[in-house]
Design a protein around this motif. Structure first.
Motif, short mmCIF file in Angstrom:
data_model
loop_
_atom_site.label_atom_id
_atom_site.label_comp_id
_atom_site.label_asym_id
_atom_site.label_seq_id
_atom_site.Cartn_x
_atom_site.Cartn_y
_atom_site.Cartn_z
N SER A 1 0.86 -1.18 0.00
CA SER A 1 0.00 0.00 0.00
C SER A 1 0.90 1.23 0.00
O SER A 1 2.00 1.21 0.54
CB SER A 1 -0.91 0.02 1.23
N TYR B 1 1.18 5.61 0.53
CA TYR B 1 0.60 6.82 1.11
C TYR B 1 1.17 8.02 0.35
O TYR B 1 2.39 8.19 0.28
CB TYR B 1 0.95 6.93 2.60
N SER C 1 0.39 0.72 15.29
CA SER C 1 -0.84 1.12 14.61
C SER C 1 -1.09 0.21 13.41
O SER C 1 -0.21 0.02 12.56
CB SER C 1 -0.73 2.57 14.13
N VAL C 2 -2.29 -0.34 13.34
CA VAL C 2 -2.64 -1.25 12.24
C VAL C 2 -3.09 -0.48 11.02
O VAL C 2 -2.83 -0.89 9.88
CB VAL C 2 -3.75 -2.23 12.70
N GLU C 3 -3.74 0.64 11.20
CA GLU C 3 -4.34 1.41 10.10
C GLU C 3 -3.26 2.16 9.33
O GLU C 3 -2.57 3.03 9.88
CB GLU C 3 -5.37 2.39 10.69
N LEU C 4 -3.08 1.82 8.04
CA LEU C 4 -1.96 2.34 7.27
C LEU C 4 -2.07 3.83 6.96
O LEU C 4 -1.06 4.55 6.93
CB LEU C 4 -1.81 1.55 5.96
N LYS C 5 -3.27 4.33 6.72
CA LYS C 5 -3.43 5.77 6.46
C LYS C 5 -3.04 6.57 7.70
O LYS C 5 -2.45 7.65 7.59
CB LYS C 5 -4.87 6.07 6.06
N LYS C 6 -3.36 6.03 8.85
CA LYS C 6 -2.98 6.71 10.09
C LYS C 6 -1.46 6.71 10.23
O LYS C 6 -0.86 7.71 10.63
CB LYS C 6 -3.62 6.01 11.29
N ARG C 7 -0.84 5.59 9.90
CA ARG C 7 0.62 5.52 9.91
C ARG C 7 1.21 6.61 9.00
O ARG C 7 2.12 7.34 9.38
CB ARG C 7 1.10 4.16 9.41
#
Length: 273
Positions: free
Chosen positions: A4, A6, A136-142
């Motif tokens: 994924s 970003y 953190s699991v959520e990639l957008k948050k990362r």
């Protein structure tokens, strides 16, 4: 293996960072070889409990090691193969050539292994930050968290001559090195010394790399002839195009086309399981 990307949102940071790539797998039995090709970006790789080790024939392997591990990948011409086994979680921050020097003070090398780059760059705070990121699991948050972190870590770097060289090299007008020296009123030796100092690469090789990347993106599309790509990318002819593709990948254009994997219109790699 899953991927994924970003996209950087802040325009000030987007000048320095092309994208952030997440590579991950939750399959303990999976083994994947990822092949990346010559590109005009510099990657800071950060992995959870996996250390990248160099090897023969441009094959690099990830070995288990506790904590957060990091490495630096500079500019290279030959394809590089990364072997990944089992559970995997990696963050790749891909800098532009000039963007690299807005975070790093050391001259660029092809690869930097076995050093605590995060600590050298940002001290204990940098290591602690990425330990938190991996929670953190959520990639957008990362991605959003990393973007904010990078914005606060930009350093000053000014080199107008190098910036002008890159401007002409990336121009759609496809300047030759001779025409760039005329435009900048300098010698070819000065450009060569500058590129070798900052990128450990000759300017002619860098320009070939730019042309190759343009051809690579065209090649992954359907219904574009090799002759058309050769013309659009300013190769002498189709034979020249095929020869240079072989030089950068070890494959024919047809073989390369069938092996390419496009990640969200941002990254091109080849995969082998």
């Amino acid at each position: 293996m899953k991927f994924s990307t970003y996209k950087i949102k802040h325009p000030g940071l987007a000048r320095f960072v092309q994208y952030i790539l997440f590579n991950y797998s939750d399959n303990a039995d999976q083994a994947t070889v990822i092949t990346s090709y010559a590109n005009n970006n510099i990657c800071l790789g950060i992995a959870k409990e996996k250390e990248l080790i160099g090897g023969d024939r441009n094959i690099k392997r990830f070995h288990c090691k506790g904590g957060v591990q990091s490495y630096l990948s500079g500019l290279y011409s030959l394809p590089h193969h990364f072997q990944v086994d089992g559970i995997f979680d990696e963050i790749c921050i891909d800098f532009t050539p000039l963007g690299y020097y807005h975070f790093f003070k050391e001259p660029l090398k092809t690869y930097v292994f076995g050093e605590n780059l995060l600590h050298e760059l940002w001290g204990a705070e940098g290591t602690a930050f990425f330990e938190t990121i991996f929670e953190s699991v959520e990639l957008k948050k990362r991605g959003s968290m990393i973007e904010k972190f990078l914005l606060s870590r930009i350093i000053e770097f000014e080199n107008p001559f190098l910036e002008q060289c890159l401007y002409y090299m990336h121009s759609d007008k496809q300047f030759s090195l001779t025409s760039i020296t005329k435009a900048l009123q300098c010698s070819e030796k000065r450009i060569s010394r500058t590129f070798q100092r900052y990128f450990d690469l000759l300017p002619k090789d860098y320009m070939k790399m730019i042309r190759f990347r343009k051809a690579l993106w065209m090649l992954q599309k359907e219904r574009i002839s090799f002759t058309g790509i050769a013309h659009e990318c300013n190769y002498y002819d189709q034979s020249h195009f095929i020869k240079e593709i072989r030089l950068f990948t070890g494959m024919t254009p047809r073989q390369l086309h069938s092996s390419l994997h496009c990640i969200e219109d941002n990254v091109l790699v080849s995969l082998q399981s």
